[in-house]
Scaffold this motif. Structure first.
Motif, short mmCIF file in Angstrom:
data_model
loop_
_atom_site.label_atom_id
_atom_site.label_comp_id
_atom_site.label_asym_id
_atom_site.label_seq_id
_atom_site.Cartn_x
_atom_site.Cartn_y
_atom_site.Cartn_z
N THR A 182 0.58 -1.28 0.24
CA THR A 182 -0.03 0.12 0.09
C THR A 182 0.76 1.26 0.15
OG1 THR A 182 0.05 -0.07 2.41
CG2 THR A 182 -1.86 -1.17 1.10
N CYS A 183 2.15 1.19 -0.01
CA CYS A 183 2.92 2.31 0.20
C CYS A 183 4.27 2.20 -0.68
CB CYS A 183 3.28 2.88 1.74
SG CYS A 183 4.05 4.29 1.82
N SER A 184 4.88 3.46 -1.35
CA SER A 184 5.97 3.34 -1.81
C SER A 184 6.83 4.52 -1.49
CB SER A 184 5.64 3.53 -3.56
OG SER A 184 5.09 4.79 -3.89
N TYR A 185 7.93 4.35 -1.64
CA TYR A 185 9.09 5.23 -1.25
C TYR A 185 10.26 5.45 -2.14
CZ TYR A 185 13.08 6.72 1.63
OH TYR A 185 14.35 7.62 2.05
N ARG A 186 10.32 6.52 -2.82
CA ARG A 186 11.38 6.45 -3.75
C ARG A 186 11.13 5.53 -4.98
NH1 ARG A 186 13.43 11.46 -3.18
NH2 ARG A 186 13.60 12.16 -0.68
N GLY A 187 9.85 5.29 -5.14
CA GLY A 187 9.84 4.52 -6.43
C GLY A 187 9.70 3.26 -6.18
N GLU A 188 9.94 2.64 -5.00
CA GLU A 188 10.35 1.25 -4.56
C GLU A 188 8.92 1.12 -3.48
OE1 GLU A 188 12.27 -0.96 -6.06
OE2 GLU A 188 13.10 0.81 -7.23
N PRO A 189 8.85 -0.17 -3.35
CA PRO A 189 7.91 -0.69 -2.23
C PRO A 189 8.42 -0.33 -0.85
CG PRO A 189 8.02 -2.41 -3.77
CD PRO A 189 8.99 -1.32 -4.24
N ALA A 190 7.31 0.27 -0.12
CA ALA A 190 7.84 0.79 1.27
C ALA A 190 7.61 -0.27 2.32
CB ALA A 190 7.19 2.14 1.46
N ASP A 191 8.29 -0.36 3.27
CA ASP A 191 8.20 -1.31 4.59
C ASP A 191 8.67 -0.48 5.97
OD1 ASP A 191 7.12 -3.10 6.03
OD2 ASP A 191 8.57 -4.84 5.41
N PHE A 192 7.89 0.40 6.43
CA PHE A 192 8.38 1.02 7.59
C PHE A 192 7.24 1.14 8.65
CE2 PHE A 192 7.01 4.54 4.72
CZ PHE A 192 6.31 5.17 5.80
N VAL A 193 7.65 1.43 10.01
CA VAL A 193 6.75 1.56 11.07
C VAL A 193 6.93 2.93 11.66
CG1 VAL A 193 6.05 0.77 13.38
CG2 VAL A 193 6.55 -0.80 11.49
N ALA A 194 6.00 3.68 12.00
CA ALA A 194 5.95 5.18 12.85
C ALA A 194 5.10 5.07 13.70
CB ALA A 194 6.10 6.16 11.57
N ASP A 195 5.44 5.81 14.71
CA ASP A 195 4.18 6.14 15.79
C ASP A 195 3.91 7.54 15.38
OD1 ASP A 195 4.85 3.79 17.34
OD2 ASP A 195 6.36 4.79 18.59
N ILE A 196 2.62 7.73 15.29
CA ILE A 196 1.98 9.16 15.00
C ILE A 196 1.10 9.68 16.13
CG2 ILE A 196 0.52 10.36 13.56
CD1 ILE A 196 1.51 7.99 11.57
N SER A 197 0.92 10.91 16.45
CA SER A 197 0.26 11.65 17.39
C SER A 197 -0.42 12.74 16.84
CB SER A 197 1.41 12.04 18.37
OG SER A 197 0.36 12.50 19.70
#
Length: 164
Positions: A44-59
């Motif tokens: 569901t996400c891309s980063y600089r044209g490649e598939p993304a895979d990251f986790v973030a805490d959001i507030s």
């Protein structure tokens, strides 16, 4: 491009609690709603044209009608870790909201023509689409464009109501 006032101001931080406390003091935001461990996956996400895979805490919080967002990267490369590595914690992006997905797509085409290509994009659970564009050489690190569907709008309205 969209012709409107930004709807969100976002910061990247290593310490949500400290940044929440300072922004509460400076902006009058009363309550922060945290979303720990948000996963941005390759489906569901891309980063600089490649598939993304990251986790973030959001507030999230609000100052008046403006949404305040804090992002603390947890794992994986993203524009958030990239920014922290290059600049340290700080103001990261403004968000412009599109009324529908066609207008979002048009705004992204306009940004590309203006020299600000998409560097990260995706779809959140609930159908919220987002894309970050960048014109770093022109002093514009990131602008986010987003389409917020009714389900997500209801959540944002809840966060905003928590300020009263």
């Amino acid at each position: 491009m969209l012709d409107q006032t930004p709807v969100q101001i976002a910061w990247v931080t290593r310490d949500l609690a400290t940044t929440e406390a300072v922004l509460t003091s400076l902006t009058g935001a009363k309550k922060w709603v945290r979303m720990p461990g948000v996963h941005f996956g390759p489906d569901t996400c891309s980063y600089r044209g490649e598939p993304a895979d990251f986790v973030a805490d959001i507030s999230l919080s609000y100052a008046g009608d403006t949404q305040l967002e804090l992002i603390a990267p947890v794992s994986g490369p993203s524009i958030y870790t990239e920014y922290l590595d290059r600049c340290g914690p700080g103001l990261h992006h403004l968000c412009m909201e599109a009324a529908d997905t066609d207008r979002l797509d048009a705004a992204l085409r306009d940004a590309e023509r203006a020299g600000a290509p998409v560097v990260m994009a995706g779809t959140m659970p609930g159908g919220m689409r987002f894309a970050y564009v960048s014109a770093q050489a022109s002093g514009v690190p990131f602008i986010e464009f987003a389409y917020v569907p009714p389900e997500i709008r209801a959540f944002f309205d809840y966060v905003k109501q928590e300020q009263k």
